[in-house]
Design a protein around this motif. Structure first.
Motif, PDB file in Angstrom:
ATOM      1  N   ILE A  37       0.861  -1.190   0.000  1.00  0.00           N
ATOM      2  CA  ILE A  37       0.000   0.000   0.000  1.00  0.00           C
ATOM      3  C   ILE A  37       0.892   1.232   0.000  1.00  0.00           C
ATOM      4  O   ILE A  37       1.911   1.265   0.661  1.00  0.00           O
ATOM      5  N   ALA A  38       0.511   2.225  -0.775  1.00  0.00           N
ATOM      6  CA  ALA A  38       1.237   3.480  -0.759  1.00  0.00           C
ATOM      7  C   ALA A  38       0.228   4.603  -0.674  1.00  0.00           C
ATOM      8  O   ALA A  38      -0.540   4.827  -1.595  1.00  0.00           O
ATOM      9  N   GLY A  39       0.169   5.301   0.462  1.00  0.00           N
ATOM     10  CA  GLY A  39      -0.747   6.420   0.576  1.00  0.00           C
ATOM     11  C   GLY A  39      -1.976   6.052   1.387  1.00  0.00           C
ATOM     12  O   GLY A  39      -1.873   5.451   2.447  1.00  0.00           O
ATOM     13  N   ILE A  40      -3.132   6.431   0.850  1.00  0.00           N
ATOM     14  CA  ILE A  40      -4.396   6.227   1.562  1.00  0.00           C
ATOM     15  C   ILE A  40      -5.308   5.333   0.725  1.00  0.00           C
ATOM     16  O   ILE A  40      -5.462   5.567  -0.478  1.00  0.00           O
ATOM     17  N   THR A  41      -5.895   4.347   1.360  1.00  0.00           N
ATOM     18  CA  THR A  41      -6.873   3.512   0.684  1.00  0.00           C
ATOM     19  C   THR A  41      -8.219   3.672   1.372  1.00  0.00           C
ATOM     20  O   THR A  41      -8.285   3.915   2.589  1.00  0.00           O
ATOM     21  N   GLN A  42      -9.275   3.552   0.571  1.00  0.00           N
ATOM     22  CA  GLN A  42     -10.630   3.626   1.092  1.00  0.00           C
ATOM     23  C   GLN A  42     -11.436   2.439   0.554  1.00  0.00           C
ATOM     24  O   GLN A  42     -11.207   1.985  -0.563  1.00  0.00           O
ATOM     25  N   ALA A  43     -12.366   1.971   1.373  1.00  0.00           N
ATOM     26  CA  ALA A  43     -13.240   0.882   0.943  1.00  0.00           C
ATOM     27  C   ALA A  43     -14.608   1.068   1.589  1.00  0.00           C
ATOM     28  O   ALA A  43     -14.699   1.555   2.728  1.00  0.00           O
ATOM     29  N   PRO A  44     -15.672   0.738   0.838  1.00  0.00           N
ATOM     30  CA  PRO A  44     -15.657   0.284  -0.545  1.00  0.00           C
ATOM     31  C   PRO A  44     -15.457   1.450  -1.518  1.00  0.00           C
ATOM     32  O   PRO A  44     -15.454   2.599  -1.109  1.00  0.00           O
ATOM     33  N   THR A  45     -15.281   1.127  -2.793  1.00  0.00           N
ATOM     34  CA  THR A  45     -15.177   2.163  -3.821  1.00  0.00           C
ATOM     35  C   THR A  45     -16.526   2.834  -4.025  1.00  0.00           C
ATOM     36  O   THR A  45     -16.618   4.056  -4.202  1.00  0.00           O
ATOM     37  N   SER A  46     -17.567   2.028  -4.021  1.00  0.00           N
ATOM     38  CA  SER A  46     -18.919   2.559  -4.126  1.00  0.00           C
ATOM     39  C   SER A  46     -19.888   1.611  -3.429  1.00  0.00           C
ATOM     40  O   SER A  46     -19.577   0.428  -3.238  1.00  0.00           O
ATOM     41  N   GLN A  47     -21.031   2.167  -3.046  1.00  0.00           N
ATOM     42  CA  GLN A  47     -22.007   1.378  -2.301  1.00  0.00           C
ATOM     43  C   GLN A  47     -23.383   1.977  -2.486  1.00  0.00           C
ATOM     44  O   GLN A  47     -23.537   3.196  -2.431  1.00  0.00           O
ATOM     45  N   ILE A  48     -24.371   1.106  -2.683  1.00  0.00           N
ATOM     46  CA  ILE A  48     -25.771   1.524  -2.659  1.00  0.00           C
ATOM     47  C   ILE A  48     -26.372   0.935  -1.395  1.00  0.00           C
ATOM     48  O   ILE A  48     -26.242  -0.270  -1.136  1.00  0.00           O
ATOM     49  N   LEU A  49     -27.031   1.792  -0.628  1.00  0.00           N
ATOM     50  CA  LEU A  49     -27.485   1.406   0.705  1.00  0.00           C
ATOM     51  C   LEU A  49     -28.945   1.786   0.899  1.00  0.00           C
ATOM     52  O   LEU A  49     -29.365   2.867   0.457  1.00  0.00           O
ATOM     53  N   ALA A  50     -29.686   0.936   1.548  1.00  0.00           N
ATOM     54  CA  ALA A  50     -31.073   1.273   1.872  1.00  0.00           C
ATOM     55  C   ALA A  50     -31.101   2.200   3.079  1.00  0.00           C
ATOM     56  O   ALA A  50     -30.314   2.056   4.019  1.00  0.00           O
ATOM     57  N   ALA A  51     -32.009   3.149   3.042  1.00  0.00           N
ATOM     58  CA  ALA A  51     -32.172   4.066   4.169  1.00  0.00           C
ATOM     59  C   ALA A  51     -32.443   3.282   5.444  1.00  0.00           C
ATOM     60  O   ALA A  51     -33.163   2.275   5.435  1.00  0.00           O
TER      61      ALA A  51
END
Lengths: 109, 113
Positions: free
Chosen positions: B1-15
């Motif tokens: 890893i180099a730097g900053i990672t985020q997960a997930p890349t995208s997500q659809i979520l129910a209210a």
């Protein structure tokens, strides 16, 4: 309130020069940043000014006037890859960054 | 890893669902930040952490919580998601809180239906 103003969108021609302005009204001032953000990507750091004057970095230069609450980013010899949004941010008296909405720069061949 | 990672890349979520956005940096930076970015608005700070073990509220903290158990990780939790939390979320870090340049992760695109 705190406010950062930038033009919403600008268009320029490949090979030309463009100046993107930023005016600010913040509670205190501890530096001004310019970031570049390509569509769908993260902002990346371009420049930092804390004293009045011009900072030059290759094709990009940034200017600051603290008395006028004003900065500009100057891009020379524009390339198609410079098409992006340019974000102006000011660090306030609490050392938090206050961000402008960004200027979308469109480069035409 | 180099730097900053985020997960997930995208997500659809129910209210109403609970969601945790993950952020990890390997630069040993002291300070970390969570922003949201909405069309026509500047980046807005949600929460920040000046050093491991401490957190603070930013401009728009309501509906979000964070923790900073160690230097590398800074998760953001939405306890009960609402449609107004649909946004792109960026995690950032800096070596020193308040005085250094912030570096950003790739972002998480969250849609709450």
């Amino acid at each position: 309130g705190q406010n950062i103003d930038q033009p919403t969108e600008m268009t320029a021609t490949e090979g030309a020069i463009v100046q993107i302005n930023c005016t600010y009204q913040t509670s205190g001032f501890n530096g001004l940043f310019w970031y570049q953000q390509h569509a769908g990507e993260a902002p990346t750091f371009l420049s930092y000014n804390v004293l009045d004057g011009l900072e030059e970095k290759g094709r990009f230069s940034s200017f600051l006037s603290r008395s006028k609450g004003y900065s500009y980013l100057l891009l020379k010899e524009l390339q198609m890859k410079d098409s992006a949004s340019y974000l102006c941010a000011v660090r306030d008296s609490n050392y938090q960054l206050i961000w402008g909405a960004g200027t979308k720069l469109i480069i035409k061949p | 890893i180099a730097g900053i990672t985020q997960a997930p890349t995208s997500q659809i979520l129910a209210a109403g669902r609970r969601m945790t956005l993950r952020c990890t940096q390997d630069m040993r930076h002291n300070a970390m930040y969570w922003y949201r970015q909405d069309l026509g608005l500047g980046l807005r700070l949600i929460h920040y952490s000046n050093t491991a073990g401490t957190t603070g509220k930013g401009e728009v903290p309501d509906g979000y919580s964070v923790s900073r158990a160690n230097t590398d990780d800074f998760p953001l939790t939405l306890a009960s998601a609402v449609p107004s939390q649909t946004s792109v979320y960026f995690c950032a870090s800096s070596d020193l809180a308040g005085t250094d340049t912030q570096y950003f992760g790739p972002g998480t695109r969250l849609t709450v239906l």
